[in-house]
Structures are given as C-alpha cells and as structure tokens.
Design an enzyme around this catalytic site. Sequence first.
Site, short mmCIF file in Angstrom:
data_model
loop_
_atom_site.label_atom_id
_atom_site.label_comp_id
_atom_site.label_asym_id
_atom_site.label_seq_id
_atom_site.Cartn_x
_atom_site.Cartn_y
_atom_site.Cartn_z
CG ASP A 199 -2.16 0.88 0.98
OD1 ASP A 199 -3.22 0.31 0.66
OD2 ASP A 199 -2.05 2.11 1.10
CG ASP A 246 2.12 4.81 -6.30
OD1 ASP A 246 1.61 4.22 -7.28
OD2 ASP A 246 1.73 5.91 -5.90
CE1 TYR A 261 -12.45 2.05 -11.43
CE2 TYR A 261 -14.59 1.64 -12.47
CZ TYR A 261 -13.62 1.31 -11.53
OH TYR A 261 -13.81 0.23 -10.71
#
Length: 262
Positions: A41, A62, A154
């Site tokens: 994370d 990342d 998206y």
Amino acid sequence: MTFAPTDLSGRTAVVTGAGQGIGFAIAGALTAAGAHVVAVDRDAGGRAALAADPRVTFVQGDVTDAALPPLLDEALDRGRRRLDILVNNAGIGRGGHALVTGDEDFRQFLDVNLVGLFRLSRWAVGRMIGTGGGAIVNTASIFGEVGAQNTAGYSASKAGVIGLTRQMATDYGPNGIRVNAVAPGLIETPLVADRIRSEPWRRHVLIDGAALRRVGQPVDIARAVRFLASDEAGFITGQILHVDGGWANCRFPRETPISADE
C-alpha cells in the site's frame, strides 16, 4: 474424492492496495486460509493494522513506481518465500465523462489501473515461470464491460484489465500460471457508503436494479479472489467473475420476490 476447506498453507501472496477496503479484506481472506501475505500500500497508515498479523509483511509502495518490483523481490527473498499468488487490487475510481477528462486525468487512470497492473504481472510471471506456476487475480470492474456514465478513464482502464487478463492467461497457461479477474459491482467501502447516502440515483440504478437487491461488501470480493487463487479454481483461467449481485447480467429484475403460493 474428498472435499476440504480452502487451504493456502505454505503459499505466499502479494496483494496491492491492501491497506483498506477491498484489499484489506482480500489480505484477511488469504491469511485466514493459511497464506502469508506481502501487503502493498502506498499509505503508511495501513501498516499498523496489517503488520499486527504475523502472517503479513507490509511493503510501502506505489504501483505506478517502477521500483516496486525490486522492493517485492527484496521482501520475498528476505523471507525466503516463493511467489505463488499475485492479487492486483490497487486502483483509482470516479472521474468524469470524456469532455471533462483531460489527457493527464485519463493517463492517470491508465497508469494506476492498467500499466501498474501490467508491470507487476510481468514481474510475477517472471518469478512463477521459474517455480512451476502460480495464480494471478486482477480486480477489474463491471464498468469495464458495461457502459456507465461519467467514467471515461475508469471504464477504459478496467476494460484494458479485462483484455490483459484474457491475453496473459493464453500466453502463460502452458507454464502453469492461471490469470483471472473479479469484476465487482457496487461495493460498500467507506467512500461508496457516502455516495449511496448522498446520491439516491445510485441506489436506484445499482441496488434496486440488481437481482439480489443489496450492495456488496468487501468480503464478497475477498471470497471470490480467494477461490480464484486456490486449487479449487485449478481448471479456471482467462475468466472474468462478476461479483455484482446480478446487476450486469440481470438488468430487468423482478419488482417483488416470487411467492411460494404462485
């Protein structure tokens, strides 16, 4: 023939976006089945909750950073672990329609949701080929298959995830590497819960319009991922598993349940 609960004992899984929401639930489902999870994370805040479990190794990183694979190599090699499972879960959502989506916005969706996933998948198959195989599970989205409003970047990125899932399953099946994806519908993470309360149309379209008439929970996705990562799915590859309460394929649900007296 015997049937036993899912057992991932002795296996190691890398899970991205594991610090909260769906990723946190996935990490929990895999450790509950006996796996050791390398939880990735970018937010160090997720470290405390995850690192409390001795079956979890936390790596802050990342997915858009090309230095992440070497960090994962270091974590695996330090623990003398092979890579058995990769769950590409990290991603970003929302966005807007094409006219309000700039080039940089669109590129960010691709970088996080698709390019980062591709980079880690390429890294994973490189390790898995040398150890006899493994399983990759990607988090796609129903919106990668069904047109949805205000999700230009998206939806395009998740459609790419679906295509890449099928393509890599074809290439690496002979190496014993299975590649599948889950396609979540509306899942009640903290952010989504706020949207449901503030946007009545979302409930009408995505909950009232689904066969099961409820919002999904992170555990619903976690269970599906655990299945696809396990030997129970040993003859399944290149598939996109809809975990959406029947929303995408049951677009004309009944208004009321069927009575036993009918």
